[in-house]
Design a protein around this motif. Structure first.
Motif: not given
Length: 292
Positions: A140, A228, A232
């Motif tokens: 990502t 996700v 992060e």
């Protein structure tokens, strides 16, 4: 000779102005360690040399033995994937560390073999998973994520071929759909598997071998995206703490403790001021019931 540094040593990353931040390389277990306790994360991943750990845990030995036996079962030719192969597979992968005595170890072995025989009886030997102990990875804007899934099945869903994440569990407590839904690791495996296999991957399953039950959850694009983002955010917090230590901050303040019930099970309990005040669990505590 200069004095030895006992504080956490994090090398400073040099770069040029305007360069993008390096991606945070991690696994779900690495992120989970920080979420459980930032101090535990520091001891495991930041401090060098790594502080001494406590003795091995019998429940980890048991879980590793069962996982490896299942991995090797799938490595057999299809015609040999029979229950009769399991005693040899389990014996060859058996990890003996952490048990109180030979009697408890033997009881654990017998239970593990029973679990495996019951579990493989539910499997079609001719079914070939997409991956067994398969590493999946994805990037990502913040993460370079990788992890090893116990098994990734290829199944046919309403929209065609899809991937399903399967995670084996050998703990005492049964699991339900909320456990599957809330598993950060399974969601990240599903996110990465979509990119590796280029097919949808929304279903995650916890296969609890002691009870023969399956706890499942169907993710959506939105729920995977939330997991996700959570990963992060965790990575951003870790990188900020590591940079603070590199700039001279007190490592104990940058990586605070999170005292609680997990302290008794922590590998670093003896070296942690907070953890050392909590009663320690014996290495075999979690498997004592197997001898009953």
């Amino acid at each position: 000779m200069p004095p030895t540094r006992n504080r956490a040593a994090v090398p400073e990353q040099l770069g040029f102005a305007g360069m993008p931040e390096r991606l945070f390389v991690c696994t779900p277990s690495k992120l989970g360690a920080y979420l459980d306790c930032p101090r535990r994360y520091r001891y495991a991943y930041v401090d060098r040399p790594t502080p001494p750990k406590g003795p091995p845990w019998a429940h980890n030995s048991l879980g590793a033995s069962v996982h490896t036996a299942l991995k090797n079962w799938y490595a057999l030719p299809v015609e040999r994937r029979q229950p009769e192969a399991l005693p040899t597979l389990l014996k060859s992968t058996w990890v003996r560390e952490g048990y109180r005595d030979v009697e408890l170890e033997r009881a654990a072995y017998r239970r593990a073999l029973d679990w495996l025989e019951s579990y493989v009886a539910t499997l079609d030997p001719e079914d070939e998973p997409l991956g067994v102990e398969r590493v999946v990875a994805a990037k990502t804007s913040v993460l370079a994520l990788n992890g090893r899934a116990d098994r990734i099945d290829g199944r046919v869903g309403p929209a065609g071929p899809e991937a399903v994440i399967v995670d084996y569990k050998t703990g005492r407590t049964g699991l339900d759909a909320d456990d599957a839904r809330g598993s950060h690791a399974l969601a990240l495996y599903a996110y990465a598997a979509q990119r590796v296999f280029r097919r949808p991957c929304y279903r995650v399953e916890l296969h609890h071998l002691p009870t023969g039950t399956v706890a499942a959850h169907e993710h959506t694009d939105e729920s995977l995206a939330r997991q996700v983002r959570r990963a992060e955010e965790t990575a951003t917090d870790i990188m900020a703490a590591e940079k603070a230590v590199a700039a001279g901050a007190d490592p104990d303040e940058a990586f605070p403790t999170n005292p609680g019930s997990l302290c008794g099970w922590c590998d670093f309990r003896k070296v942690c001021p907070a953890g050392s005040t909590v009663a320690a669990k014996e290495p075999w505590t979690a498997v004592e019931h197997l001898a009953e």
